[in-house]
Design a protein around this motif. Structure first.
Motif, PDB file in Angstrom:
ATOM      1  N   ILE A 199      34.719  23.243  11.723  1.00 41.61           N
ATOM      2  CA  ILE A 199      33.737  24.128  12.373  1.00 41.61           C
ATOM      3  C   ILE A 199      34.070  25.554  11.968  1.00 41.61           C
ATOM      4  O   ILE A 199      35.184  26.024  12.225  1.00 41.61           O
ATOM      5  N   VAL A 200      33.120  26.224  11.326  1.00 45.14           N
ATOM      6  CA  VAL A 200      33.426  27.554  10.792  1.00 45.14           C
ATOM      7  C   VAL A 200      32.574  28.638  11.461  1.00 45.14           C
ATOM      8  O   VAL A 200      31.505  28.352  11.986  1.00 45.14           O
ATOM      9  N   PRO A 201      33.059  29.876  11.436  1.00 44.69           N
ATOM     10  CA  PRO A 201      32.328  30.989  12.056  1.00 44.69           C
ATOM     11  C   PRO A 201      31.448  31.729  11.047  1.00 44.69           C
ATOM     12  O   PRO A 201      31.372  31.343   9.878  1.00 44.69           O
ATOM     13  N   TRP A 202      30.845  32.821  11.490  1.00 45.41           N
ATOM     14  CA  TRP A 202      29.843  33.540  10.699  1.00 45.41           C
ATOM     15  C   TRP A 202      30.393  34.760   9.982  1.00 45.41           C
ATOM     16  O   TRP A 202      29.688  35.377   9.188  1.00 45.41           O
ATOM     17  N   ASN A 203      31.619  35.186  10.275  1.00 46.04           N
ATOM     18  CA  ASN A 203      32.058  36.476   9.715  1.00 46.04           C
ATOM     19  C   ASN A 203      32.394  36.403   8.225  1.00 46.04           C
ATOM     20  O   ASN A 203      32.164  37.351   7.489  1.00 46.04           O
ATOM     21  N   PHE A 204      32.936  35.262   7.785  1.00 44.19           N
ATOM     22  CA  PHE A 204      33.180  35.026   6.360  1.00 44.19           C
ATOM     23  C   PHE A 204      32.705  33.601   6.051  1.00 44.19           C
ATOM     24  O   PHE A 204      33.531  32.694   5.864  1.00 44.19           O
ATOM     25  N   LYS A 226      30.483  21.886  10.114  1.00 46.58           N
ATOM     26  CA  LYS A 226      29.392  22.560  10.830  1.00 46.58           C
ATOM     27  C   LYS A 226      29.487  24.058  10.582  1.00 46.58           C
ATOM     28  O   LYS A 226      30.502  24.680  10.866  1.00 46.58           O
ATOM     29  N   THR A 227      28.401  24.609  10.048  1.00 45.29           N
ATOM     30  CA  THR A 227      28.362  26.058   9.816  1.00 45.29           C
ATOM     31  C   THR A 227      28.024  26.772  11.124  1.00 45.29           C
ATOM     32  O   THR A 227      27.567  26.152  12.085  1.00 45.29           O
ATOM     33  N   ALA A 228      28.204  28.083  11.130  1.00 44.88           N
ATOM     34  CA  ALA A 228      27.806  28.877  12.300  1.00 44.88           C
ATOM     35  C   ALA A 228      26.284  29.030  12.298  1.00 44.88           C
ATOM     36  O   ALA A 228      25.668  29.154  11.236  1.00 44.88           O
ATOM     37  N   GLU A 229      25.719  29.045  13.477  1.00 50.55           N
ATOM     38  CA  GLU A 229      24.247  29.104  13.590  1.00 50.55           C
ATOM     39  C   GLU A 229      23.678  30.417  13.030  1.00 50.55           C
ATOM     40  O   GLU A 229      22.513  30.485  12.651  1.00 50.55           O
ATOM     41  N   GLN A 230      24.521  31.454  12.950  1.00 46.40           N
ATOM     42  CA  GLN A 230      24.039  32.736  12.409  1.00 46.40           C
ATOM     43  C   GLN A 230      23.979  32.730  10.881  1.00 46.40           C
ATOM     44  O   GLN A 230      23.265  33.523  10.294  1.00 46.40           O
ATOM     45  N   THR A 231      24.790  31.874  10.237  1.00 41.71           N
ATOM     46  CA  THR A 231      24.921  31.966   8.770  1.00 41.71           C
ATOM     47  C   THR A 231      24.966  30.585   8.104  1.00 41.71           C
ATOM     48  O   THR A 231      25.986  30.183   7.541  1.00 41.71           O
ATOM     49  N   PRO A 232      23.860  29.867   8.153  1.00 41.32           N
ATOM     50  CA  PRO A 232      23.901  28.503   7.604  1.00 41.32           C
ATOM     51  C   PRO A 232      23.615  28.408   6.089  1.00 41.32           C
ATOM     52  O   PRO A 232      23.780  27.332   5.510  1.00 41.32           O
ATOM     53  N   THR A 278      37.643  27.570  13.348  1.00 41.16           N
ATOM     54  CA  THR A 278      37.886  29.020  13.363  1.00 41.16           C
ATOM     55  C   THR A 278      36.816  29.662  14.222  1.00 41.16           C
ATOM     56  O   THR A 278      35.624  29.373  14.062  1.00 41.16           O
ATOM     57  N   GLY A 279      37.235  30.532  15.132  1.00 41.84           N
ATOM     58  CA  GLY A 279      36.284  31.213  16.009  1.00 41.84           C
ATOM     59  C   GLY A 279      37.011  31.849  17.174  1.00 41.84           C
ATOM     60  O   GLY A 279      38.184  32.232  17.068  1.00 41.84           O
ATOM     61  N   SER A 280      36.324  31.932  18.319  1.00 40.49           N
ATOM     62  CA  SER A 280      36.904  32.615  19.478  1.00 40.49           C
ATOM     63  C   SER A 280      37.961  31.739  20.150  1.00 40.49           C
ATOM     64  O   SER A 280      37.908  30.504  20.080  1.00 40.49           O
ATOM     65  N   LEU A 303      42.123  31.571  15.677  1.00 44.85           N
ATOM     66  CA  LEU A 303      41.351  32.186  16.759  1.00 44.85           C
ATOM     67  C   LEU A 303      41.396  33.712  16.726  1.00 44.85           C
ATOM     68  O   LEU A 303      41.573  34.305  15.680  1.00 44.85           O
ATOM     69  N   GLY A 304      41.282  34.287  17.890  1.00 42.63           N
ATOM     70  CA  GLY A 304      41.132  35.741  17.965  1.00 42.63           C
ATOM     71  C   GLY A 304      42.427  36.499  17.771  1.00 42.63           C
ATOM     72  O   GLY A 304      43.501  35.924  17.605  1.00 42.63           O
TER      73      GLY A 304
END
Ligand code: NAI
Ligand code: MG
Length: 535
Positions: A199-204, A226-232, A278-280, A303-304
């Motif tokens: 599960i990956v985040p949207w920042n990179f 699973k990509t982040a919903e902001q950056t698929p 990776t995420g919060s 994480l953070g």
């Protein structure tokens, strides 16, 4: 100076290969850019030339609609307008993707293929990424809002570098034999762990993809990511390139969608053998719990952070100001390892503040497709509001607002580069991860004190120290409880350097040799020797 600064900072800090610097020259990083002052650049966004061709889920080597037929919009953070509607994966789609990955793992050929052949497929993939580097960089900037030159000359080349690095590992992963008492021959086999959920985040979006997919593939695993919903968008593009490179069907599956639906289905799936997230920190806890409550799959978490950046009295102050600025403002401040507590020795504090403020005021903000722009918009309205909320809290708690403090322009999610001085340890802006362009500067008197204060956080991801004294550097780097200590540099991310957190910044390490352990099982095979004389 801005162009030169970006180029120098990126090559110095991200240890770029020479191809990257030449890309910088080709695309015209240059001197003499004006400081930000006008919002005009944001009002008429530059139209990228890349087409959005892939918006479906990628399951078993095919682009398919979601089971529900639902889609969700991915937005352009420069304007808040829709770029494309993307198939929205949910539990049923995750089930389909996991079945495909399971079959590709259990029936092969991927885990059983020669490691050399796996390596060649990964190298072919890296070549295809290089051929399509401009389109991928455009798509990354469009979906995420990061400066195009950053994507093109730094992140995409590092993405390629990571796949070269992991392709190199594929045929060098092997077990060992150990001596044992008695007439036994003991082999320790290193086997792939199975189906990896990621599960990956949207920042990179692409770099986080590479940090996870690279080691998983090198070790012979199959994947549902699973990509982040902001950056698929970019993960779907590279999925197509993987297929062209000859990756067998089902080895890599991409499910676009939201966290509580698709993400939670993946983390709690009974047939997923490992989860990497990776995420919060907040969501990391949820993922760990879902993994525990389902099949106890091992979990790695990145994480953070609230990383200290310590500037000692004997530091080269101009370089410290510049790198402290970069450490915080890079990628719109949306970095897990952002140097978000700038501790400055009292003897150089006033000079540092004046220079840090001057540097922030020079930061070029605007349309990230413009060459001279150092800072684009925040990812979405939720993050934009969150960052503005922290700025308000800094003002309310009587930190000194040196510059910035408000939205930049009137459209999209741009925020002025913001600097606070006189920040105290107990203020919210000194404790929470802001994830935006907000630098908090704190004063300290001596090394023991600053180590204690730097460690007084629930996080422990990264840190930096600026000093010309080797003993101070050694004392601080051993004293800090963080997964990375950068001495007289920051954000150096070579493929072989392990990255991860102490405390609530995570579990495990990514990149380098350490990342392989996340994707391997260890099997002891003990064989009786018939003739003890062979011992
Ligand atoms: P998030 O941690 O909720 O999202 C990261 C990923 O986790 C996304 O792919 C998301 O869809 C997924 N996710 C969300 N809820 C889930 C669930 N219940 N089960 C499984 N997966 C789930 O972070 P978000 O909301 O995007 O940002 C909030 C804050 O998190 C940021 O302000 C920042 O402080 C931090 N963050 C840290 C990152 C890092 O690199 N460590 C990256 C992104 C955000
Ligand atoms: Mg987007």
């Amino acid at each position: 100076m801005a162009g030169r600064r970006i180029s120098t900072m990126l090559s110095r800090s991200l240890s770029l290969p020479s191809t990257v610097t030449s890309l910088g020259k080709k695309y015209g990083l240059r001197r003499g850019m004006q400081r930000f002052s006008s919002a005009a650049v944001v009002e008429e966004p530059i139209a990228p030339s890349v087409q959005v061709n892939h918006t479906k889920l990628f399951i078993n080597g095919q682009f398919v609609d979601s089971a529900s037929g639902k889609t969700f919009p991915t937005l352009d953070p420069r304007t808040g307008e829709v770029i494309a509607h993307v198939a929205e994966g949910d539990k049923e789609d995750v089930n389909r993707a996991v079945s495909a990955a399971r079959k590709a793992f259990d029936e092969g050929p991927w885990p059983k293929m020669s490691a050399y052949e796996r390596s060649r497929i990964m190298l072919r993939f890296a070549d295809l990424v290089e051929k399509n580097i401009e389109e991928l960089a455009q798509l990354e900037t469009w979906d995420n809002g990061k400066p195009y030159l950053q994507a093109l000359t730094s992140e995409l080349p590092i993405f390629v570098r990571l796949f070269h690095y992991y392709a190199g590992w594929a045929d060098k992963i092997h077990g060992l034999t150990v001596p044992a008492d008695g007439p036994h021959h003991v082999q320790v086999l290193h086997e792939p762990i199975g189906v990896a959920g990621q599960i990956v985040p949207w920042n990179f979006p692409l770099l986080m993809f590479a940090w996870k997919v690279g080691p998983a593939l090198a070790c012979g695993n199959t994947i549902v990511l699973k990509t982040a919903e902001q950056t698929p968008l970019t993960a779907l593009y590279v999925a197509k390139l993987f297929r062209e490179a000859g990756l067998p069907d089902g080895v890599l599956n991409i499910v676009s969608g939201y966290g509580p639906t698709a993400g939670a289905a993946l983390a709690s799936h009974m047939d997923v053998d490992k989860i990497a997230f990776t995420g919060s920190t907040e969501t990391g806890k949820v993922v760990l719990e879902l993994a525990a409550r389902s099949n106890l799959k091992p979990v790695t978490l990145e994480l953070g952070g609230k990383s200290p950046f310590i500037v000692c009295e004997d530091a080269d102050i101009d370089s410290a100001v510049e790198i402290a600025h970069f450490a915080l403002f890079f990628n719109q401040g949306q970095c897990c390892c952002a140097g978000s507590r700038t501790f400055v020795h009292e003897k150089i504090y006033d000079e540092f503040i004046a220079k840090a403020k001057a540097r922030a005021l020079k930061r070029t903000v605007g349309d990230p497709f413009k060459k001279e722009i150092e800072q684009g918009p925040q990812i979405d309205s939720k993050q934009f509001q969150k960052v503005l909320g922290y700025i308000k809290s800094g003002i309310d708690s009587n930190a000194t607002l040196e510059c910035g403090g408000a939205q930049f322009g009137s459209k999209g999610y741009f925020i002025q580069p913001t600097v606070f001085s006189n920040v105290q340890d107990d203020m919210l802006i000194a404790r929470d991860e802001i994830f935006g362009p907000v630098q908090s500067i704190l004063k300290f008197k001596d090394i023991d004190e600053v180590i204690r204060r730097a460690n007084a956080t629930r996080y422990g991801l990264a840190s930096g120290v600026f000093t010309s004294n080797i003993d101070t550097a050694n004392t601080v780097s051993r004293g800090l409880r963080a997964g990375t200590v950068w001495v007289n540099c920051f954000d150096v991310f070579d493929a072989g350097i392990p990255f991860g957190g102490y405390k609530m910044s995570g579990i495990g390490r990514e990149k380098g040799i350490y990342s392989l352990n996340n994707y391997l099982q260890v099997k002891a095979v003990v064989t009786a020797l018939k003739n003890p004389a062979w011992l």
